[in-house]
Design an enzyme around this catalytic site. Structure first.
Site, PDB file in Angstrom:
ATOM      1  N   TYR A 106      -1.611  -0.818  10.216  1.00  0.00           N
ATOM      2  CA  TYR A 106      -1.767  -1.024   8.769  1.00  0.00           C
ATOM      3  C   TYR A 106      -0.490  -0.565   8.071  1.00  0.00           C
ATOM      4  CZ  TYR A 106      -3.724  -1.258   4.122  1.00  0.00           C
ATOM      5  OH  TYR A 106      -3.937  -1.589   2.806  1.00  0.00           O
TER       6      TYR A 106
ATOM      7  N   SER B 124       0.857  -1.194   0.000  1.00  0.00           N
ATOM      8  CA  SER B 124       0.000   0.000   0.000  1.00  0.00           C
ATOM      9  C   SER B 124       0.889   1.239   0.000  1.00  0.00           C
ATOM     10  CB  SER B 124      -0.867   0.020   1.261  1.00  0.00           C
ATOM     11  OG  SER B 124      -1.542   1.255   1.378  1.00  0.00           O
TER      12      SER B 124
HETATM   13  N1  LIG Z   1      -8.741  -0.713  -1.370  1.00  0.00           N
HETATM   14  C1  LIG Z   1      -7.720   0.069  -1.159  1.00  0.00           C
HETATM   15  O1  LIG Z   1      -7.854   1.313  -1.198  1.00  0.00           O
HETATM   16  C2  LIG Z   1      -6.348  -0.508  -0.883  1.00  0.00           C
HETATM   17  C3  LIG Z   1      -5.275   0.379  -0.835  1.00  0.00           C
HETATM   18  C4  LIG Z   1      -3.999  -0.123  -0.591  1.00  0.00           C
HETATM   19  C5  LIG Z   1      -3.808  -1.482  -0.429  1.00  0.00           C
HETATM   20  N2  LIG Z   1      -4.873  -2.323  -0.467  1.00  0.00           N
HETATM   21  C6  LIG Z   1      -4.615  -3.771  -0.265  1.00  0.00           C
HETATM   22  O2  LIG Z   1      -5.218  -4.509  -1.305  1.00  0.00           O
HETATM   23  C7  LIG Z   1      -5.518  -5.824  -0.850  1.00  0.00           C
HETATM   24  C8  LIG Z   1      -6.947  -6.168  -1.217  1.00  0.00           C
HETATM   25  O3  LIG Z   1      -7.818  -5.336  -0.469  1.00  0.00           O
HETATM   26  P1  LIG Z   1      -9.231  -4.827  -1.033  1.00  0.00           P
HETATM   27  O4  LIG Z   1      -9.204  -3.347  -0.927  1.00  0.00           O
HETATM   28  O5  LIG Z   1      -9.574  -5.463  -2.318  1.00  0.00           O
HETATM   29  O6  LIG Z   1     -10.163  -5.320   0.173  1.00  0.00           O
HETATM   30  P2  LIG Z   1     -11.436  -6.307   0.230  1.00  0.00           P
HETATM   31  O7  LIG Z   1     -12.415  -5.981  -0.832  1.00  0.00           O
HETATM   32  O8  LIG Z   1     -11.867  -6.263   1.661  1.00  0.00           O
HETATM   33  O9  LIG Z   1     -10.802  -7.735  -0.088  1.00  0.00           O
HETATM   34  C9  LIG Z   1      -9.953  -8.377   0.824  1.00  0.00           C
HETATM   35  C10 LIG Z   1      -9.803  -9.830   0.424  1.00  0.00           C
HETATM   36  O10 LIG Z   1      -8.906 -10.453   1.362  1.00  0.00           O
HETATM   37  C11 LIG Z   1      -9.472 -11.687   1.730  1.00  0.00           C
HETATM   38  N3  LIG Z   1      -9.037 -12.063   3.083  1.00  0.00           N
HETATM   39  C12 LIG Z   1      -9.117 -11.346   4.232  1.00  0.00           C
HETATM   40  N4  LIG Z   1      -8.595 -12.050   5.272  1.00  0.00           N
HETATM   41  C13 LIG Z   1      -8.187 -13.236   4.747  1.00  0.00           C
HETATM   42  C14 LIG Z   1      -7.561 -14.375   5.284  1.00  0.00           C
HETATM   43  N5  LIG Z   1      -7.279 -14.503   6.592  1.00  0.00           N
HETATM   44  N6  LIG Z   1      -7.264 -15.414   4.451  1.00  0.00           N
HETATM   45  C15 LIG Z   1      -7.566 -15.338   3.153  1.00  0.00           C
HETATM   46  N7  LIG Z   1      -8.154 -14.279   2.568  1.00  0.00           N
HETATM   47  C16 LIG Z   1      -8.461 -13.245   3.365  1.00  0.00           C
HETATM   48  C17 LIG Z   1     -10.975 -11.538   1.616  1.00  0.00           C
HETATM   49  O11 LIG Z   1     -11.520 -12.793   1.257  1.00  0.00           O
HETATM   50  P3  LIG Z   1     -12.633 -13.615   2.098  1.00  0.00           P
HETATM   51  O12 LIG Z   1     -13.261 -12.669   3.090  1.00  0.00           O
HETATM   52  O13 LIG Z   1     -13.571 -14.100   1.043  1.00  0.00           O
HETATM   53  O14 LIG Z   1     -11.838 -14.705   2.720  1.00  0.00           O
HETATM   54  C18 LIG Z   1     -11.113 -10.586   0.426  1.00  0.00           C
HETATM   55  O15 LIG Z   1     -11.218 -11.292  -0.785  1.00  0.00           O
HETATM   56  C19 LIG Z   1      -5.232  -5.821   0.662  1.00  0.00           C
HETATM   57  O16 LIG Z   1      -3.972  -6.409   0.902  1.00  0.00           O
HETATM   58  C20 LIG Z   1      -5.213  -4.346   1.016  1.00  0.00           C
HETATM   59  O17 LIG Z   1      -4.422  -4.069   2.146  1.00  0.00           O
HETATM   60  C21 LIG Z   1      -6.135  -1.870  -0.675  1.00  0.00           C
END
Ligand SMILES: NC(=O)c1ccc[n+]([C@@H]2O[C@H](COP(=O)([O-])OP(=O)(O)OC[C@H]3O[C@@H](n4cnc5c(N)ncnc54)[C@H](OP(=O)(O)O)[C@@H]3O)[C@@H](O)[C@H]2O)c1
Length: 268
Positions: free
Chosen positions: A145, A132
């Site tokens: 985070y 991130s």
């Molecule tokens: N959105 C943003 O603005 C943003 C910015 C910077 C970085 N990121 C990073 O991008 C990545 C994806 O995030 P997102 O924004 O797409 O969030 P999201 O929509 O909440 O998706 C998170 C995913 O992680 C999975 N997950 C959570 N805990 C888990 C575990 N213990 N084992 C396996 N899977 C798990 C969830 O799957 P299930 O619940 O189906 O298991 C879900 O598919 C993350 O690493 C986040 O830190 C996001």
């Protein structure tokens, strides 16, 4: 056209992982996504979801073995599964922080450990760790985070130096804000201490108001598609615009306290 690849994306039931899976499947790659509860997400996209909880060695090993059994290889691992966390640092119990670090740092580590022997045997592969922009600096009320993503950055650098000799390319993608479910799933402390409440609540209202410039997850998926088509990918890709991208440059050039003041002012 480069040949199709076998791709494993953790956390592909929603958000960035789902968008990456849809784009790569459309491009002809053989994509497997993962979810802790794949049965709840049936028909969620254009690629299959298999069960994986990144906090469990057994679950990670079984999912990686399943992909290898079905296809005979694993060309790309995208360590995308992750959680957010919010709350004053003082109010975050070590148990809650441990849960976050277990998912965001040790989760990718477990997946790397499971996939590396296969990648080494086949003479190469790509490991893309989703960190991130927040890993570049300590954001107020999101201390763990920022810490988890900074840790994953350094882990990735170190691993890359160890496995480049096997033809394995390891890199990070650093997203800015994207429109996903991450805010809803953020870990939170049970209670916020009175002294920290005003600052925390103000910062969270500013954070919540930034949704208008959060972006379409497919923009990040397009970057990933280019990365896996590249023979010489960079060590890190920043996928952010405007103030989020500029902050990374400012952090490098400004004196520490001046940068800190700028962050404080933004959230006050
Ligand atoms: N959105 C943003 O603005 C943003 C910015 C910077 C970085 N990121 C990073 O991008 C990545 C994806 O995030 P997102 O924004 O797409 O969030 P999201 O929509 O909440 O998706 C998170 C995913 O992680 C999975 N997950 C959570 N805990 C888990 C575990 N213990 N084992 C396996 N899977 C798990 C969830 O799957 P299930 O619940 O189906 O298991 C879900 O598919 C993350 O690493 C986040 O830190 C996001």
């Amino acid at each position: 056209m480069p040949p199709p690849k076998v791709v494993l994306i953790t956390g592909a039931s929603s958000g960035l992982g789902k968008a990456i899976g849809i784009r790569l499947a459309k491009a002809g790659h053989t994509v497997f996504g993962t979810s802790r509860q794949p049965q709840l997400n049936e028909g969620h996209g254009t690629f299959p979801l298999i069960a994986m909880d990144v906090t469990s060695d057994a679950s990670v090993n079984a999912a990686v073995a399943d992909v290898v059994k079905r296809t005979g290889r694993i060309d790309v691992v995208i360590n995308n599964a992750g959680l957010g966390i919010q709350g004053p640092a003082e109010d975050i119990a070590p148990e809650l922080a441990t849960r976050l670090m277990d998912t965001n740092v040790l989760g990718p580590h477990r997946v790397c450990r499971a996939a590396l022997p296969q990648m080494r045997a086949q003479g190469g592969g790509y490991i893309i760790n989703v960190t991130s922009v927040a890993g570049n600096f300590g954001l107020p009320y999101r201390s763990f985070y920022s810490a988890s993503k900074a840790a994953l950055e350094r882990y990735t650098e170190a691993l890359s130096t160890e496995v480049a000799r096997f033809g394995i390319k390891v890199l990070t993608v650093q997203p800015g804000e994207f429109n996903t479910n991450i805010a809803a799933a953020r870990l939170r402390p049970d209670a916020i201490s009175e002294a920290n409440k005003p600052g925390y609540e103000k910062a969270m209202s500013i954070l919540g108001g930034s949704m208008h410039y959060s972006r379409d997850p497919d923009e990040l998926a397009q970057v990933v598609e280019r990365i896996i088509g590249s023979k010489h990918p960079k060590a890190a890709y920043i996928v952010a615009q405007g103030v989020q991208r500029m902050s990374i440059v400012l952090k490098k050039v400004l004196p520490g306290r001046m940068f800190e003041r700028m962050v404080r002012k933004h959230y006050e």
